[in-house]
Design a protein around this motif. Structure first.
Motif, mmCIF file in Angstrom:
data_model
loop_
_atom_site.group_PDB
_atom_site.id
_atom_site.type_symbol
_atom_site.label_atom_id
_atom_site.label_comp_id
_atom_site.label_asym_id
_atom_site.label_seq_id
_atom_site.Cartn_x
_atom_site.Cartn_y
_atom_site.Cartn_z
ATOM 1 N N GLN A 170 0.813 -1.214 0.000
ATOM 2 C CA GLN A 170 0.000 0.000 0.000
ATOM 3 C C GLN A 170 0.849 1.267 0.000
ATOM 4 O OE1 GLN A 170 -3.438 0.217 -0.112
ATOM 5 N NE2 GLN A 170 -3.271 -1.945 -0.578
ATOM 6 N N PHE A 171 2.105 1.176 0.397
ATOM 7 C CA PHE A 171 2.964 2.350 0.486
ATOM 8 C C PHE A 171 4.086 2.305 -0.547
ATOM 9 C CE2 PHE A 171 1.405 1.486 4.847
ATOM 10 C CZ PHE A 171 0.612 2.600 4.982
ATOM 11 N N GLU A 172 3.876 1.623 -1.654
ATOM 12 C CA GLU A 172 4.927 1.479 -2.655
ATOM 13 C C GLU A 172 5.116 2.745 -3.491
ATOM 14 O OE1 GLU A 172 7.050 -1.075 -3.304
ATOM 15 O OE2 GLU A 172 6.300 -2.001 -1.473
ATOM 16 N N ASP A 173 4.030 3.342 -3.973
ATOM 17 C CA ASP A 173 4.119 4.451 -4.912
ATOM 18 C C ASP A 173 3.527 5.710 -4.285
ATOM 19 O OD1 ASP A 173 4.504 5.914 -7.194
ATOM 20 O OD2 ASP A 173 2.690 5.209 -8.163
ATOM 21 N N LEU A 174 4.289 6.354 -3.417
ATOM 22 C CA LEU A 174 3.789 7.542 -2.752
ATOM 23 C C LEU A 174 3.816 8.758 -3.669
ATOM 24 C CD1 LEU A 174 5.417 7.128 0.764
ATOM 25 C CD2 LEU A 174 3.082 6.605 0.062
ATOM 26 N N ASP A 175 4.777 8.820 -4.587
ATOM 27 C CA ASP A 175 4.865 9.962 -5.487
ATOM 28 C C ASP A 175 3.843 9.889 -6.609
ATOM 29 O OD1 ASP A 175 6.930 11.133 -4.081
ATOM 30 O OD2 ASP A 175 8.448 9.972 -5.151
ATOM 31 N N GLY A 176 3.417 8.696 -6.980
ATOM 32 C CA GLY A 176 2.457 8.546 -8.070
ATOM 33 C C GLY A 176 1.117 9.188 -7.753
ATOM 34 N N ALA A 177 0.636 9.026 -6.548
ATOM 35 C CA ALA A 177 -0.637 9.636 -6.161
ATOM 36 C C ALA A 177 -0.515 11.153 -6.132
ATOM 37 C CB ALA A 177 -1.078 9.104 -4.809
ATOM 38 N N ALA A 178 0.621 11.656 -5.709
ATOM 39 C CA ALA A 178 0.820 13.100 -5.676
ATOM 40 C C ALA A 178 0.885 13.674 -7.086
ATOM 41 C CB ALA A 178 2.096 13.434 -4.911
ATOM 42 N N GLN A 179 1.435 12.932 -8.023
ATOM 43 C CA GLN A 179 1.515 13.402 -9.405
ATOM 44 C C GLN A 179 0.187 13.256 -10.130
ATOM 45 O OE1 GLN A 179 4.114 14.949 -10.729
ATOM 46 N NE2 GLN A 179 5.278 14.712 -8.835
ATOM 47 N N ARG A 180 -0.568 12.199 -9.817
ATOM 48 C CA ARG A 180 -1.844 11.958 -10.486
ATOM 49 C C ARG A 180 -2.871 13.039 -10.215
ATOM 50 N NH1 ARG A 180 -1.053 6.678 -9.567
ATOM 51 N NH2 ARG A 180 -2.132 6.709 -7.581
ATOM 52 N N ILE A 181 -2.799 13.663 -9.063
ATOM 53 C CA ILE A 181 -3.776 14.700 -8.737
ATOM 54 C C ILE A 181 -3.562 15.946 -9.593
ATOM 55 C CG2 ILE A 181 -2.516 15.847 -6.884
ATOM 56 C CD1 ILE A 181 -5.157 15.852 -5.328
ATOM 57 N N LEU A 182 -2.362 16.122 -10.127
ATOM 58 C CA LEU A 182 -2.060 17.285 -10.940
ATOM 59 C C LEU A 182 -2.420 17.101 -12.408
ATOM 60 C CD1 LEU A 182 1.394 18.153 -9.396
ATOM 61 C CD2 LEU A 182 -0.811 19.207 -8.894
ATOM 62 N N ILE A 183 -2.691 15.877 -12.835
ATOM 63 C CA ILE A 183 -2.996 15.599 -14.237
ATOM 64 C C ILE A 183 -4.430 16.020 -14.531
ATOM 65 C CG2 ILE A 183 -3.269 13.795 -15.962
ATOM 66 C CD1 ILE A 183 -1.084 12.235 -14.459
ATOM 67 N N ASP A 184 -4.606 16.840 -15.566
ATOM 68 C CA ASP A 184 -5.932 17.297 -15.965
ATOM 69 C C ASP A 184 -6.483 16.316 -16.997
ATOM 70 O OD1 ASP A 184 -8.194 18.782 -16.207
ATOM 71 O OD2 ASP A 184 -7.302 20.314 -17.508
ATOM 72 N N GLU A 185 -7.548 15.595 -16.641
ATOM 73 C CA GLU A 185 -8.109 14.599 -17.537
ATOM 74 C C GLU A 185 -9.074 15.205 -18.550
ATOM 75 O OE1 GLU A 185 -9.875 11.570 -15.209
ATOM 76 O OE2 GLU A 185 -8.006 11.018 -14.231
ATOM 77 N N ASP A 186 -9.575 16.417 -18.302
ATOM 78 C CA ASP A 186 -10.561 17.052 -19.171
ATOM 79 C C ASP A 186 -9.924 18.132 -20.037
ATOM 80 O OD1 ASP A 186 -12.468 15.465 -17.961
ATOM 81 O OD2 ASP A 186 -12.916 16.968 -16.424
ATOM 82 N N GLU A 187 -8.814 17.833 -20.697
ATOM 83 C CA GLU A 187 -8.129 18.839 -21.488
ATOM 84 C C GLU A 187 -8.897 19.212 -22.747
ATOM 85 O OE1 GLU A 187 -4.158 17.673 -22.255
ATOM 86 O OE2 GLU A 187 -3.607 17.628 -20.138
ATOM 87 N N GLY A 188 -9.679 18.308 -23.318
ATOM 88 C CA GLY A 188 -10.383 18.582 -24.559
ATOM 89 C C GLY A 188 -11.764 19.175 -24.359
ATOM 90 N N ASP A 189 -12.255 19.267 -23.168
ATOM 91 C CA ASP A 189 -13.619 19.755 -22.914
ATOM 92 C C ASP A 189 -13.571 21.216 -22.452
ATOM 93 O OD1 ASP A 189 -14.511 17.248 -23.491
ATOM 94 O OD2 ASP A 189 -14.581 16.581 -21.406
#
Length: 51
Positions: free
Chosen positions: A30-49
Motif C-alpha cells: 500500500q505504500f509502494e508508490d507515494l509519489d504517483g498519487a501526488a503526481q496523479r492529482i495534478l494531471i488534468d483529464e478534461d483537457e479537450g472539454d
C-alpha cells in the motif's frame, strides 16, 4: 480504579490491531508508490472539454 481494568486492555488491543493493520498494508504494497498519487492529482483529464 475498576474502569482502568477495562480501559487499559481495550487500549492495548486497539494499539495491537492498528499495528497489525499497518503491517498488513506494508505486506500488500500500500505504500509502494507515494509519489504517483501526488503526481496523479495534478494531471488534468478534461483537457479537450472547453465549456
Amino acid at each position: 480504579m475498576t474502569g482502568l481494568t477495562f480501559l487499559i486492555p481495550i487500549a492495548l488491543g486497539m494499539g495491537a490491531l492498528g499495528l497489525a493493520v499497518f503491517f498488513w498494508a506494508m505486506k500488500h504494497g500500500q505504500f509502494e508508490d507515494l509519489d504517483g498519487a501526488a503526481q496523479r492529482i495534478l494531471i488534468d483529464e478534461d483537457e479537450g472539454d472547453d465549456v
